[in-house]
Each structure stands twice: as structure tokens, then as C-alpha cells.
Write an enzyme that holds these catalytic residues in place. Structure first.
Site, PDB file in Angstrom:
ATOM      1  N   ASP A 128       0.800  -1.235   0.000  1.00  0.00           N
ATOM      2  CA  ASP A 128       0.000   0.000   0.000  1.00  0.00           C
ATOM      3  C   ASP A 128       0.833   1.287   0.000  1.00  0.00           C
ATOM      4  O   ASP A 128       0.317   2.344  -0.344  1.00  0.00           O
ATOM      5  CB  ASP A 128      -0.923   0.019   1.241  1.00  0.00           C
ATOM      6  CG  ASP A 128      -1.872  -1.152   1.258  1.00  0.00           C
ATOM      7  OD1 ASP A 128      -2.159  -1.689   0.173  1.00  0.00           O
ATOM      8  OD2 ASP A 128      -2.324  -1.543   2.353  1.00  0.00           O
ATOM      9  N   ALA A 187      -3.988   5.854 -17.445  1.00  0.00           N
ATOM     10  CA  ALA A 187      -5.434   5.758 -17.168  1.00  0.00           C
ATOM     11  C   ALA A 187      -6.125   7.087 -17.475  1.00  0.00           C
ATOM     12  O   ALA A 187      -5.562   8.153 -17.209  1.00  0.00           O
ATOM     13  CB  ALA A 187      -5.648   5.389 -15.704  1.00  0.00           C
TER      14      ALA A 187
END
Ligand code: F6P
Length: 320
Positions: A128, A187
């Protein structure tokens, strides 16, 4: 210091094996013995330990996961649990402990080091990258590369059939993986919990790019920003365009660690042993601006790591 121990705790991360290897080999080089503790704090509580030799960590630098296994232990967060853990430390004549894991791991480690006379040093390892005080955690780079690899493949099919694909990625309640992989993967939109967004804006951007002739779109959603499935439905309803959802899941956490993660883990593992031998405790090894440093557990626990908003804006600018 004559005998130290090492454990991995919390979610596994690629590069944990490289960190264990570095701890073991650096300690033996410095004439210390090393005890491996299985399944994180659970193994410490029930005394599941094994001595580690140079050969115990052969052929693991390239492997994902952790050969010591890992677990999330509720019991270690109780006074009784830590007392049992101390029994294992005491009866095995262990003087130092290296804990490899995330912020929950360090919270427990801090309590333990406050209660008992033991040196405790942490190595940040989680995909993370949500640990304050360090630019990178072990495992993040590999996870980001796993996501980018998946985005590349998804884009091949999305462009061919002219679809929108929502890709949900991990990150717990943060957007570090989504941002880094979304920027690298080109993206069209990146949705992360740190930055408020509206589905209408996402739909509007898709409409604008479609007007320009772009007939596919990749939307990366951090799991902490919402359910990929629901966001996919909303985008489908908002645009009327063919939309699919891919939840990448645990594939992000597996696989051979990148060279970056192996080297980071190796440097941090060696530094952890050096610090234990120097009598330090309650500290986490970190990397800041390319240098291996350390930070007090107290500071790790009270801060929150912030997202790089410049990267976020850049991803937006470049994806139009
Ligand atoms: O902390 C690592 C992580 O992979 C998070 O990104 C994710 O939210 C969580 O662990 C998943 O945990 P589990 O494997 O227990 O479902």
C-alpha cells in the site's frame, strides 16, 4: 548483542523474503545468531520459532510472499498476548527483534518495546505504501508493476472492442497504488480516497474524449475510493457506453519482487541489524530522497502519509 529474531506480520508483500535474507545474513556476518518467528506475532505468542542459518535463506531473494509466513494477530494487541510473546523472547534468550510489516505491525511493536527490555526495529513492507516517514515501502514497486502490466493487457482488449473498463486496485484506505499505476498506465481517470471526485465529471471527461475520437477508457479506482462494481454501473448509466469492471485483487500482491524492492529490502534489512547492534529501539527504517534513514515508531504512528497531488494533476493533464 548475541541473538536476534525476525518476523513478518500483516499482509504479505513482495520483497519480504529479501528483507529476511538480509537480516539473517547481515546478523551472521556480525557474529549474531538469528531466530525466525513463524506467522508474525501469532508465532511469537505460541513459541513457533526456528533458528535460521545462512542456507535457510538461500534461493528466496527472488520469491514473492514470505517463507516465514505472516498473520494478523488480535491477541498481540492485548497485554496478556504480549506477556506470552515475552515468554518466547525470554526463554529463547533473544535480545533484539526485527519486525517486517505495515503500520499495525509497528503499533504492536512499539507497545512491546515499551513494556519489555528488548530492542525492536521495524522494516516497512506493504504493497500500500501508506506508511509515513518513508518514501517507499517494500512491495509497493512490485504491486505497481503488477497493476501496470494488467492495465496494459486490459487496454489491448478495451481498444479492440471500444469499451470503458473500470479497474479496481488495492491500497486499503489510500490511493498510492492507484495513482502510481494509473499515471504509468495512462489511465483516463484515477479515483482515489484522498481527492474528492464526482462520477458526473468522470462521465463528462469520457464524453469529451469520445467526441475527439477516443473510443475506449481505463478508469483506475482505488478500493478505498469506492466499489469498482458500483462505479462501473454508475459510469455505464451516466454515459450509456459499454462498460466492464475488473477487480485485480490479490494478483497485485504476488509475484517475484522487482529489483527496486529486492534492493530496498536488502538495504533496510542490513540497516535494521546495524541499528539493533548499536542499541537502538522503537525505530522504523526508512528511505528518504534515496538515503536509508530511520524514524521513531512514535512519529510513524501519529502521522498520515499524504498523496503527491502534483502527480495526480499530471495524470489528469496527460490523459485527455
Ligand atoms: O495491506 C495490504 C492489502 O493487500 C490491502 O491493499 C488490502 O486492502 C488488504 O491487504 C487485503 O487484505 P486481505 O488479504 O486480508 O483480504
Amino acid at each position: 548483542m548475541k541473538r536476534i529474531s525476525v518476523l513478518t506480520s500483516g499482509g504479505d508483500a513482495p520483497g519480504m523474503n529479501a528483507a529476511i535474507r538480509a537480516v539473517v545474513r547481515r546478523a551472521i556476518y556480525d557474529n549474531m545468531e538469528v531466530i525466525g518467528i513463524k506467522r508474525g506475532y501469532s508465532g511469537l505468542i505460541c513459541g513457533d520459532v526456528e533458528p535460521l542459518k545462512i542456507s535457510s535463506v538461500a534461493d528466496i531473494v527472488q520469491r514473492g510472499g514470505t517463507f516465514l509466513r505472516t498473520a494478523r494477530s488480535e491477541e498481540f494487541y492485548t497485554t496478556q498476548g504480549r506477556l506470552k510473546a515475552w515468554e518466547t523472547i525470554r526463554s529463547n534468550q533473544i535480545e533484539g527483534l526485527v519486525v517486517i510489516g505495515g503500520d499495525g505491525t509497528f503499533r504492536g511493536a512499539r507497545e512491546f518495546a515499551l513494556e519489555y527490555p528488548l530492542g525492536v526495529i521495524g522494516i516497512p513492507a506493504t504493497i500500500d505504501n501508506d506508511i509515513p516517514g518513508t518514501d517507499f515501502t517494500v512491495g509497493f514497486d512490485t504491486a505497481v508493476n503488477n497493476v501496470v502490466d494488467a492495465i496494459n493487457k486490459i487496454r489491448d482488449t478495451a481498444t479492440s472492442v471500444e469499451r470503458i473498463v473500470v479497474v479496481e486496485v488495492m491500497g486499503h484506505d489510500t490511493g498510492f497504488i492507484a495513482l502510481e499505476a494509473g499515471l504509468a498506465g495512462g489511465a483516463e481517470s484515477i479515483l482515489i480516497p484522498e481527492v474528492p471526485f464526482s462520477i458526473e465529471d468522470v462521465c463528462e471527461k469520457i464524453r469529451l474524449t469520445y467526441k475527439r475520437g477516443k473510443l475506449h477508457s481505463i478508469i483506475v479506482v482505488a478500493e478505498g475510493a469506492g466499489s469498482g462494481q458500483e462505479i462501473g454501473e454508475q459510469i455505464k448509466n451516466g454515459t450509456g457506453l459499454d462498460t466492464r469492471v475488473t477487480i485485480l485483487g490479490h494478483i497485485q500482491r504476488g509475484g517475484s519482487p522487482t529489483a527496486f524492492d529486492r534492493n530496498l529490502a536488502s538495504k533496510m534489512g542490513s540497516k535494521a541489524v546495524e541499528m539493533l547492534a548499536a542499541g537502538c529501539t522503537k525505530k522504523m527504517i526508512a528511505i528518504e530522497a534515496g538515503k536509508i534513514t530511520s524514524i521513531d515508531f512514535d512519529d510513524v504512528i501519529k502521522q498520515k502519509k499524504s498523496i503527491d497531488l502534483e502527480s495526480y494533476s499530471l495524470a489528469n493533464i496527460l490523459s485527455f
